[in-house]
Scaffold this motif. Sequence first.
Motif, PDB file in Angstrom:
ATOM      1  N   ILE A   8      -3.820   2.281   2.973  1.00 25.82           N
ATOM      2  CA  ILE A   8      -4.429   3.502   2.448  1.00 25.82           C
ATOM      3  C   ILE A   8      -5.187   3.130   1.183  1.00 25.82           C
ATOM      4  O   ILE A   8      -4.627   2.498   0.278  1.00 25.82           O
ATOM      5  CB  ILE A   8      -3.377   4.583   2.143  1.00 25.82           C
ATOM      6  CG1 ILE A   8      -2.637   4.980   3.423  1.00 25.82           C
ATOM      7  CG2 ILE A   8      -4.024   5.807   1.500  1.00 25.82           C
ATOM      8  CD1 ILE A   8      -1.465   5.903   3.189  1.00 25.82           C
ATOM      9  N   GLY A  10      -7.330   4.529  -2.057  1.00 23.31           N
ATOM     10  CA  GLY A  10      -7.601   5.720  -2.853  1.00 23.31           C
ATOM     11  C   GLY A  10      -6.366   6.144  -3.606  1.00 23.31           C
ATOM     12  O   GLY A  10      -5.265   6.148  -3.053  1.00 23.31           O
ATOM     13  N   SER A  11      -6.539   6.489  -4.876  1.00 23.91           N
ATOM     14  CA  SER A  11      -5.375   6.782  -5.723  1.00 23.91           C
ATOM     15  C   SER A  11      -5.184   8.272  -5.981  1.00 23.91           C
ATOM     16  O   SER A  11      -4.441   8.657  -6.881  1.00 23.91           O
ATOM     17  CB  SER A  11      -5.519   6.049  -7.059  1.00 23.91           C
ATOM     18  OG  SER A  11      -6.734   6.412  -7.711  1.00 23.91           O
ATOM     19  N   GLY A  15      -4.304  10.316  -0.881  1.00 19.70           N
ATOM     20  CA  GLY A  15      -3.772   8.990  -0.590  1.00 19.70           C
ATOM     21  C   GLY A  15      -2.263   8.941  -0.650  1.00 19.70           C
ATOM     22  O   GLY A  15      -1.599   8.439   0.265  1.00 19.70           O
ATOM     23  N   LEU A  31      -0.490   0.626  -0.153  1.00 18.04           N
ATOM     24  CA  LEU A  31      -1.308   1.528  -0.963  1.00 18.04           C
ATOM     25  C   LEU A  31      -2.213   0.700  -1.857  1.00 18.04           C
ATOM     26  O   LEU A  31      -1.738  -0.077  -2.681  1.00 18.04           O
ATOM     27  CB  LEU A  31      -0.417   2.406  -1.839  1.00 18.04           C
ATOM     28  CG  LEU A  31       0.170   3.673  -1.252  1.00 18.04           C
ATOM     29  CD1 LEU A  31       1.116   4.312  -2.259  1.00 18.04           C
ATOM     30  CD2 LEU A  31      -0.927   4.653  -0.886  1.00 18.04           C
ATOM     31  N   SER A  33      -5.287   0.656  -4.712  1.00 15.94           N
ATOM     32  CA  SER A  33      -6.169   1.287  -5.677  1.00 15.94           C
ATOM     33  C   SER A  33      -6.898   0.189  -6.427  1.00 15.94           C
ATOM     34  O   SER A  33      -6.423  -0.952  -6.481  1.00 15.94           O
ATOM     35  CB  SER A  33      -5.383   2.166  -6.652  1.00 15.94           C
ATOM     36  OG  SER A  33      -6.258   2.788  -7.577  1.00 15.94           O
ATOM     37  N   GLU A  88      -9.348   5.184   4.515  1.00 17.31           N
ATOM     38  CA  GLU A  88      -9.866   5.330   3.154  1.00 17.31           C
ATOM     39  C   GLU A  88      -9.873   6.794   2.769  1.00 17.31           C
ATOM     40  O   GLU A  88     -10.183   7.676   3.574  1.00 17.31           O
ATOM     41  CB  GLU A  88     -11.257   4.698   3.023  1.00 17.31           C
ATOM     42  CG  GLU A  88     -12.383   5.412   3.760  1.00 17.31           C
ATOM     43  CD  GLU A  88     -12.906   6.664   3.067  1.00 17.31           C
ATOM     44  OE1 GLU A  88     -12.656   6.834   1.865  1.00 17.31           O
ATOM     45  OE2 GLU A  88     -13.554   7.469   3.756  1.00 17.31           O
ATOM     46  N   SER A  89      -9.508   7.035   1.498  1.00 17.77           N
ATOM     47  CA  SER A  89      -9.522   8.388   0.950  1.00 17.77           C
ATOM     48  C   SER A  89     -10.085   8.319  -0.461  1.00 17.77           C
ATOM     49  O   SER A  89      -9.454   8.757  -1.425  1.00 17.77           O
ATOM     50  CB  SER A  89      -8.108   8.985   0.956  1.00 17.77           C
ATOM     51  OG  SER A  89      -8.125  10.334   0.543  1.00 17.77           O
TER      52      SER A  89
END
Length: 285
Positions: A8, A10-11, A15, A31, A33, A88-89
């Motif tokens: 994933i 994006g923070s 996310g 995760l 970032s 992706e976010s």
Amino acid sequence: MAIARIGIIGSGIMGSGIAEVAATSGIEVVLRSRQRASADAMVAALEKSLNRQVEKGRRQADDAAAALARVTATDSLAALADCDLVIESVVEDLDVKKALFAELDGICAPGTILATNTSTLPVVEMAMTTERPDRVCGVHFFNPAPAMSLVEIVRPLTASDDTIAQARAFAEACGKDAVEVKDRAGFIVNALLFPYLNNAVRMLESGTASRDDIDTAMKGGCNFPMGPLALLDLVGLDTSLAILDALYDEFRDPNYAAMPLLRRMVTAGHLGRKSGRGFYDYATR
């Protein structure tokens, strides 16, 4: 092939929400970032959410600990190389997303599905920056991801049936209701929702009714959980404006033409809950 490990990027809230959904469903999560501190903060937020569920009796302590153990934080894209699916976010900016997909294409294994959580941008444009357009799709969770039951699986023209089937199976493994939609701006939900939200701003701007009366009317008259202006604050006025602009660019429908009040509020930095002020003032709440 079952999705066993996801990345994933994006923070933000989305996310961390997707990470919680996946980790509590038995899926390993990486995760990522740009800054390690942000990635660590996402894990901390996830731990806090899980602990709160334990305190309220909604989850067993052992289950919460096991879910947290499935999550790894990183500031390196290379750590996503062996993921089965990467979502992706990041910011709703097509150029940013296209550059990210091109970079991921050179890092991730050929079979990895690259997905976007965009709410309205054209998925095919991201797909065509890669050498695997058949392995790119949209996997659109809604905010807050742990609570919202829907995921839109967005099929660009380039996606294979296998890619869509695997993305749908992933969403269903996370306990979500998956719906499939063609790659058109707004997909299902936002294409129907945002004319309503935009017209609520139109009604406020024209003086037809007050902010509170508009929101009260839609909650009491339509049994909605919140009114349209409060919902815009929750989504974020900048995000809402970007969605409306994307919808208008694609369809040229006047219902998608963002109201001047909304545009001016974004210019003033009144973005809703995340800035402390939007249609409502959250500093006084």
